[in-house]
Design a protein around this motif. Structure first.
Motif, PDB file in Angstrom:
ATOM      1  N   MET A 185       0.720  -1.222  -0.215  1.00 29.32           N
ATOM      2  CA  MET A 185       0.107   0.107   0.135  1.00 29.32           C
ATOM      3  C   MET A 185       0.875   1.319   0.014  1.00 29.32           C
ATOM      4  O   MET A 185       0.479   2.126  -0.545  1.00 29.32           O
ATOM      5  CB  MET A 185      -0.900  -0.042   1.331  1.00 29.32           C
ATOM      6  N   GLY A 186       2.017   1.133   0.610  1.00 30.45           N
ATOM      7  CA  GLY A 186       2.959   2.182   0.705  1.00 30.45           C
ATOM      8  C   GLY A 186       3.368   2.748  -0.742  1.00 30.45           C
ATOM      9  O   GLY A 186       3.224   4.038  -0.946  1.00 30.45           O
ATOM     10  N   THR A 187       3.890   1.966  -1.744  1.00 30.41           N
ATOM     11  CA  THR A 187       3.807   2.404  -3.100  1.00 30.41           C
ATOM     12  C   THR A 187       2.816   2.884  -3.689  1.00 30.41           C
ATOM     13  O   THR A 187       2.936   4.079  -4.549  1.00 30.41           O
ATOM     14  CB  THR A 187       4.300   1.097  -3.899  1.00 30.41           C
ATOM     15  N   LEU A 188       1.432   2.445  -3.608  1.00 36.86           N
ATOM     16  CA  LEU A 188       0.349   3.054  -4.170  1.00 36.86           C
ATOM     17  C   LEU A 188      -0.055   4.506  -3.624  1.00 36.86           C
ATOM     18  O   LEU A 188      -0.432   5.351  -4.321  1.00 36.86           O
ATOM     19  CB  LEU A 188      -0.795   2.082  -3.999  1.00 36.86           C
ATOM     20  N   LEU A 189       0.232   4.461  -2.118  1.00 36.42           N
ATOM     21  CA  LEU A 189       0.137   5.945  -1.562  1.00 36.42           C
ATOM     22  C   LEU A 189       1.089   6.814  -2.258  1.00 36.42           C
ATOM     23  O   LEU A 189       0.793   8.059  -2.254  1.00 36.42           O
ATOM     24  CB  LEU A 189       0.077   5.737  -0.169  1.00 36.42           C
ATOM     25  N   LYS A 190       2.193   6.492  -2.374  1.00 31.05           N
ATOM     26  CA  LYS A 190       3.374   7.245  -3.022  1.00 31.05           C
ATOM     27  C   LYS A 190       3.058   7.709  -4.339  1.00 31.05           C
ATOM     28  O   LYS A 190       2.965   8.927  -4.977  1.00 31.05           O
ATOM     29  CB  LYS A 190       4.729   6.605  -3.130  1.00 31.05           C
ATOM     30  N   LEU A 191       2.327   6.785  -5.231  1.00 35.25           N
ATOM     31  CA  LEU A 191       1.918   7.267  -6.541  1.00 35.25           C
ATOM     32  C   LEU A 191       0.776   8.101  -6.222  1.00 35.25           C
ATOM     33  O   LEU A 191       0.695   9.276  -7.067  1.00 35.25           O
ATOM     34  CB  LEU A 191       1.198   5.808  -7.177  1.00 35.25           C
ATOM     35  N   SER A 192      -0.184   8.006  -5.360  1.00 35.95           N
ATOM     36  CA  SER A 192      -1.387   9.017  -5.253  1.00 35.95           C
ATOM     37  C   SER A 192      -0.731  10.293  -4.783  1.00 35.95           C
ATOM     38  O   SER A 192      -1.207  11.428  -5.233  1.00 35.95           O
ATOM     39  CB  SER A 192      -2.254   8.217  -4.217  1.00 35.95           C
ATOM     40  N   GLN A 193       0.367  10.094  -3.951  1.00 36.61           N
ATOM     41  CA  GLN A 193       0.949  11.552  -3.460  1.00 36.61           C
ATOM     42  C   GLN A 193       1.327  12.301  -4.731  1.00 36.61           C
ATOM     43  O   GLN A 193       1.273  13.519  -4.973  1.00 36.61           O
ATOM     44  CB  GLN A 193       2.002  11.296  -2.501  1.00 36.61           C
ATOM     45  N   THR A 194       2.180  11.684  -5.561  1.00 36.70           N
ATOM     46  CA  THR A 194       2.801  12.327  -6.815  1.00 36.70           C
ATOM     47  C   THR A 194       1.650  12.942  -7.686  1.00 36.70           C
ATOM     48  O   THR A 194       1.974  13.832  -8.394  1.00 36.70           O
ATOM     49  CB  THR A 194       3.745  11.232  -7.441  1.00 36.70           C
ATOM     50  N   ILE A 230      -7.632   7.700 -10.004  1.00 36.98           N
ATOM     51  CA  ILE A 230      -6.835   6.657  -9.754  1.00 36.98           C
ATOM     52  C   ILE A 230      -6.378   7.044  -8.164  1.00 36.98           C
ATOM     53  O   ILE A 230      -6.165   6.274  -7.501  1.00 36.98           O
ATOM     54  CB  ILE A 230      -5.653   6.373 -10.661  1.00 36.98           C
ATOM     55  N   SER A 231      -5.615   8.324  -8.424  1.00 33.33           N
ATOM     56  CA  SER A 231      -5.350   8.677  -6.745  1.00 33.33           C
ATOM     57  C   SER A 231      -6.657   8.699  -5.741  1.00 33.33           C
ATOM     58  O   SER A 231      -6.288   7.994  -4.642  1.00 33.33           O
ATOM     59  CB  SER A 231      -4.869   9.978  -6.988  1.00 33.33           C
ATOM     60  N   ALA A 281      -7.326   2.673   0.615  1.00 33.12           N
ATOM     61  CA  ALA A 281      -6.537   2.862   1.965  1.00 33.12           C
ATOM     62  C   ALA A 281      -7.537   2.914   3.181  1.00 33.12           C
ATOM     63  O   ALA A 281      -7.217   2.449   4.327  1.00 33.12           O
ATOM     64  CB  ALA A 281      -5.648   4.031   2.003  1.00 33.12           C
ATOM     65  N   PHE A 282      -8.555   3.700   2.992  1.00 35.80           N
ATOM     66  CA  PHE A 282      -9.338   4.055   4.063  1.00 35.80           C
ATOM     67  C   PHE A 282     -10.163   3.042   4.559  1.00 35.80           C
ATOM     68  O   PHE A 282     -10.226   2.436   5.773  1.00 35.80           O
ATOM     69  CB  PHE A 282     -10.467   5.263   3.890  1.00 35.80           C
ATOM     70  N   LEU A 283     -10.719   2.220   3.430  1.00 30.67           N
ATOM     71  CA  LEU A 283     -11.577   1.007   3.637  1.00 30.67           C
ATOM     72  C   LEU A 283     -10.822  -0.144   4.233  1.00 30.67           C
ATOM     73  O   LEU A 283     -11.268  -1.120   5.034  1.00 30.67           O
ATOM     74  CB  LEU A 283     -12.105   0.482   2.522  1.00 30.67           C
ATOM     75  N   ILE A 316      -0.046   9.974   4.145  1.00 36.70           N
ATOM     76  CA  ILE A 316       0.658   9.248   2.860  1.00 36.70           C
ATOM     77  C   ILE A 316       2.169   9.712   3.115  1.00 36.70           C
ATOM     78  O   ILE A 316       3.050   8.778   2.885  1.00 36.70           O
ATOM     79  CB  ILE A 316       0.099   9.913   1.781  1.00 36.70           C
ATOM     80  N   HIS A 317       2.585  10.911   3.820  1.00 37.75           N
ATOM     81  CA  HIS A 317       4.065  11.007   3.897  1.00 37.75           C
ATOM     82  C   HIS A 317       4.546   9.827   4.788  1.00 37.75           C
ATOM     83  O   HIS A 317       5.642   9.420   4.678  1.00 37.75           O
ATOM     84  CB  HIS A 317       4.323  12.406   4.408  1.00 37.75           C
TER      85      HIS A 317
END
Length: 202
Positions: A1-10, A154-155, A162-164, A184-185
């Motif tokens: 999930m960390g990688t996906l959250l980093k993508l979301s952050q970008t 997508i983000s 992530a919430f669910l 996310i950070h």
């Protein structure tokens, strides 16, 4: 999930940059409109190019700003219904809406608008008005806008999941943007607070 959250952050960072940029398009539209009005009234001088650039810029704000509006949760909702739903159900509805409706719509609009843009580019299509502008840039706003909206979708999908799954806060709750960004950070190992969060702590 960390990688996906980093993508979301970008993706969120890109949407914020575009949001800050298109604000100046509104200012430019107002200035051009005022100058055009003065030139017509005071000097009896006008230009169709000046008239058309105004709605080019307005179209750019509307199309390119859709993703930023989604990021800020500023799009239209039926609040009288949504406010009565649980946070979990609201997020589930968003997940379904993004997958079933929004992403297919973005794909459809990009796929069907791109040939129009390409055709206008190849043919050098111009406005039918005397002294008007070339057409392909304004046509290109359609696939560009829906592309940016699709990326933001997508983000938002990642943040809803992530919430669910208990890995992030509810980004649909009011005034939670800083909390979402901080989470996310933390999830991607970046302990540096974002500017907005840093300002709120001062």
């Amino acid at each position: 999930m960390g990688t996906l959250l980093k993508l979301s952050q970008t993706i969120d960072a890109v949407s914020r940059l575009i949001g800050r940029t298109i604000i100046w398009f509104i200012f430019a539209t107002a200035v051009i409109s005022a100058l055009n009005a003065v030139a017509r009234k005071a000097f009896n001088v006008g230009s169709n190019a000046f008239l058309e650039i105004q709605w080019y810029l307005f179209a750019a704000v509307f199309m390119l700003g859709a993703g930023y509006a989604f990021l800020q949760n500023a799009h239209v909702r039926i609040d009288v219904i949504a406010n009565k739903l649980s946070p979990r159900l609201r997020n589930i509805i968003d997940v379904i809406g993004i997958i079933v409706f929004l992403l297919p719509l973005c794909y459809f609009m990009i796929t069907f608008s791109w040939p129009v843009v390409h055709g206008a580019w190849v043919s050098g299509e111009m406005s039918s008005n005397a002294g008007g502008l070339i057409r392909w840039p304004v046509y290109a706003l359609v696939p560009a806008g829906f592309g940016l909206l699709g990326l933001q979708a997508i983000s938002e999908f990642i943040k809803r999941i992530a919430f669910l799954t208990g890995n992030g806060p509810d980004c649909l709750a009011r005034d939670t943007h800083n909390d979402v960004e901080e989470h996310i950070h933390a999830a991607v190992g970046d302990t540096t607070p974002n500017n907005a969060a840093g300002e709120s702590q001062k």
